[in-house]
Design a protein around this motif. Sequence first.
Motif, PDB file in Angstrom:
ATOM      1  N   LEU A  90       1.043  -0.784  -0.112  1.00 32.99           N
ATOM      2  CA  LEU A  90       0.085  -0.288   0.180  1.00 32.99           C
ATOM      3  C   LEU A  90       0.982   0.850  -0.141  1.00 32.99           C
ATOM      4  CD1 LEU A  90      -2.912   0.870   0.277  1.00 32.99           C
ATOM      5  CD2 LEU A  90      -2.839   0.971   2.542  1.00 32.99           C
ATOM      6  N   PHE A  91       0.686   2.421  -1.016  1.00 31.95           N
ATOM      7  CA  PHE A  91       1.277   3.058  -1.181  1.00 31.95           C
ATOM      8  C   PHE A  91       0.855   4.746  -0.964  1.00 31.95           C
ATOM      9  CE2 PHE A  91       4.035  -0.259  -3.980  1.00 31.95           C
ATOM     10  CZ  PHE A  91       5.543  -0.233  -3.963  1.00 31.95           C
ATOM     11  N   ASP A  92       0.864   5.155   0.130  1.00 37.21           N
ATOM     12  CA  ASP A  92       0.716   6.695   0.417  1.00 37.21           C
ATOM     13  C   ASP A  92       1.330   7.596  -1.076  1.00 37.21           C
ATOM     14  OD1 ASP A  92       0.396   9.485   1.294  1.00 37.21           O
ATOM     15  OD2 ASP A  92      -0.815   7.762   2.923  1.00 37.21           O
ATOM     16  N   ILE A  93       0.355   8.079  -1.830  1.00 33.08           N
ATOM     17  CA  ILE A  93       1.117   8.811  -2.129  1.00 33.08           C
ATOM     18  C   ILE A  93       1.247  10.705  -2.049  1.00 33.08           C
ATOM     19  CG2 ILE A  93       0.296   7.885  -4.707  1.00 33.08           C
ATOM     20  CD1 ILE A  93      -1.939   9.900  -5.094  1.00 33.08           C
ATOM     21  N   ARG A  94       0.869  10.808  -0.974  1.00 29.24           N
ATOM     22  CA  ARG A  94       0.628  12.180   0.430  1.00 29.24           C
ATOM     23  C   ARG A  94       2.808  12.537   0.755  1.00 29.24           C
ATOM     24  NH1 ARG A  94      -4.293  11.162   3.806  1.00 29.24           N
ATOM     25  NH2 ARG A  94      -3.332   9.725   3.509  1.00 29.24           N
ATOM     26  N   CYS A  95       2.944  11.281   1.141  1.00 30.01           N
ATOM     27  CA  CYS A  95       4.082  10.992   1.878  1.00 30.01           C
ATOM     28  C   CYS A  95       5.107   9.976   1.009  1.00 30.01           C
ATOM     29  CB  CYS A  95       4.292   9.929   3.074  1.00 30.01           C
ATOM     30  SG  CYS A  95       3.714   8.376   3.311  1.00 30.01           S
ATOM     31  N   LEU A  96       4.742   9.587  -0.099  1.00 33.06           N
ATOM     32  CA  LEU A  96       5.663   9.342  -0.682  1.00 33.06           C
ATOM     33  C   LEU A  96       6.383   7.815  -0.421  1.00 33.06           C
ATOM     34  CD1 LEU A  96       6.671  12.323  -3.427  1.00 33.06           C
ATOM     35  CD2 LEU A  96       5.082  10.801  -3.262  1.00 33.06           C
ATOM     36  N   MET A  97       5.330   7.040  -0.455  1.00 31.17           N
ATOM     37  CA  MET A  97       6.476   5.404   0.097  1.00 31.17           C
ATOM     38  C   MET A  97       5.048   4.730   0.887  1.00 31.17           C
ATOM     39  SD  MET A  97       6.754   6.947   4.462  1.00 31.17           S
ATOM     40  CE  MET A  97       7.111   5.391   4.717  1.00 31.17           C
ATOM     41  N   CYS A  98       5.555   2.887   0.878  1.00 29.13           N
ATOM     42  CA  CYS A  98       4.792   2.585   1.384  1.00 29.13           C
ATOM     43  C   CYS A  98       5.272   2.252   2.944  1.00 29.13           C
ATOM     44  CB  CYS A  98       5.849   1.273   0.955  1.00 29.13           C
ATOM     45  SG  CYS A  98       4.830  -0.407   1.706  1.00 29.13           S
ATOM     46  N   ILE A  99       3.333   2.207   2.702  1.00 27.90           N
ATOM     47  CA  ILE A  99       2.945   2.590   4.735  1.00 27.90           C
ATOM     48  C   ILE A  99       2.487   1.102   4.966  1.00 27.90           C
ATOM     49  CG2 ILE A  99       2.363   4.728   4.792  1.00 27.90           C
ATOM     50  CD1 ILE A  99      -0.599   4.137   4.249  1.00 27.90           C
ATOM     51  N   ASN A 100       2.017   0.197   4.392  1.00 25.64           N
ATOM     52  CA  ASN A 100       1.825  -1.419   4.808  1.00 25.64           C
ATOM     53  C   ASN A 100       2.301  -2.364   3.867  1.00 25.64           C
ATOM     54  OD1 ASN A 100       1.154  -3.560   6.194  1.00 25.64           O
ATOM     55  ND2 ASN A 100      -1.057  -2.253   6.720  1.00 25.64           N
ATOM     56  N   LYS A 101       2.327  -3.440   4.230  1.00 25.73           N
ATOM     57  CA  LYS A 101       3.292  -4.388   3.362  1.00 25.73           C
ATOM     58  C   LYS A 101       2.091  -6.160   3.777  1.00 25.73           C
ATOM     59  CE  LYS A 101       7.048  -6.283   1.194  1.00 25.73           C
ATOM     60  NZ  LYS A 101       8.464  -6.814   1.029  1.00 25.73           N
ATOM     61  N   PHE A 102       2.016  -6.750   2.304  1.00 23.60           N
ATOM     62  CA  PHE A 102       0.817  -8.037   3.107  1.00 23.60           C
ATOM     63  C   PHE A 102       1.685  -9.550   2.400  1.00 23.60           C
ATOM     64  CE2 PHE A 102      -1.539  -4.245   2.974  1.00 23.60           C
ATOM     65  CZ  PHE A 102      -2.395  -3.535   4.205  1.00 23.60           C
ATOM     66  N   LYS A 103       1.853  -9.728   3.238  1.00 22.45           N
ATOM     67  CA  LYS A 103       2.048 -11.736   3.137  1.00 22.45           C
ATOM     68  C   LYS A 103       2.391 -12.143   4.132  1.00 22.45           C
ATOM     69  CE  LYS A 103       6.534 -13.204   1.803  1.00 22.45           C
ATOM     70  NZ  LYS A 103       7.193 -13.758   0.474  1.00 22.45           N
ATOM     71  N   SER A 104       2.272 -13.613   4.191  1.00 24.16           N
ATOM     72  CA  SER A 104       1.421 -15.102   4.765  1.00 24.16           C
ATOM     73  C   SER A 104       3.075 -15.457   4.112  1.00 24.16           C
ATOM     74  CB  SER A 104       0.425 -15.484   4.214  1.00 24.16           C
ATOM     75  OG  SER A 104       0.046 -16.463   5.032  1.00 24.16           O
ATOM     76  N   GLU A 105       3.638 -16.125   5.342  1.00 24.14           N
ATOM     77  CA  GLU A 105       4.498 -17.113   5.218  1.00 24.14           C
ATOM     78  C   GLU A 105       4.311 -18.697   4.009  1.00 24.14           C
ATOM     79  OE1 GLU A 105       7.916 -16.546   5.523  1.00 24.14           O
ATOM     80  OE2 GLU A 105       7.475 -14.146   5.790  1.00 24.14           O
ATOM     81  N   LYS A 106       2.501 -18.320   4.396  1.00 26.27           N
ATOM     82  CA  LYS A 106       1.779 -19.571   4.184  1.00 26.27           C
ATOM     83  C   LYS A 106       1.647 -19.665   2.784  1.00 26.27           C
ATOM     84  CE  LYS A 106      -0.075 -21.147   8.377  1.00 26.27           C
ATOM     85  NZ  LYS A 106      -1.403 -20.968   9.409  1.00 26.27           N
ATOM     86  N   ILE A 107       1.736 -18.205   1.647  1.00 28.08           N
ATOM     87  CA  ILE A 107       1.897 -18.013   0.173  1.00 28.08           C
ATOM     88  C   ILE A 107       2.216 -18.082  -0.096  1.00 28.08           C
ATOM     89  CG2 ILE A 107      -0.326 -16.579  -1.184  1.00 28.08           C
ATOM     90  CD1 ILE A 107      -1.738 -16.025   1.009  1.00 28.08           C
TER      91      ILE A 107
END
Length: 182
Positions: A90-107
């Motif tokens: 999830l990239f926020d275009i106001r602060c120009l950075m990734c604000i969250n990353k979604f991952k599961s070790e099972k996927i």
Amino acid sequence: MCILWDIERNESVIRFTDHTGDVMSVALDPHSPKIFASGSCDSTAKLWDSRVSANPLVTFSGHDSDINAVAFFPDGRAFGSGSDDSTCQLFDIRCLMCINKFKSEKILCGITSVDFSRSGRLLFAGYDDFNAYAWDVTKDGMTVAQHWTLSGHDNRVSCLGVCPSGECLCTGSWDTLLKIWA
């Protein structure tokens, strides 16, 4: 490369050539259609404004493989991406950075498509493992790994989308089926 095309004159208007790999997905800002995001096999996502030069406004890095899908957050202030590295970001275009990353070790497979719920609370992603997953964007996607599984396809989920009213999600698969989740 992305191209702004004049369909009436059947010619290109602007070429957006900053990506170094194939562009796999583009998404228009829901509130400003001159702004768009692109995802590429060069592992970057870029934010563009078609009213200015053909250079991107910003380049977002962080994925380790091809970005196959991008989709804007409903308010247009962020966008999500899905990659062959098995993560959504999830990239926020106001602060120009990734604000969250979604991952599961099972996927451990790639992501083919992404879209947000109407409220933006959920990020839906279609995966090569025949499932779609819903991630809660308000939770830390790396530690909490709060997600729900939508299973039922017999082949990879190749596309998905939330209807404009927000009442249902549709997934399409290489199993030749469309499924409506309501």
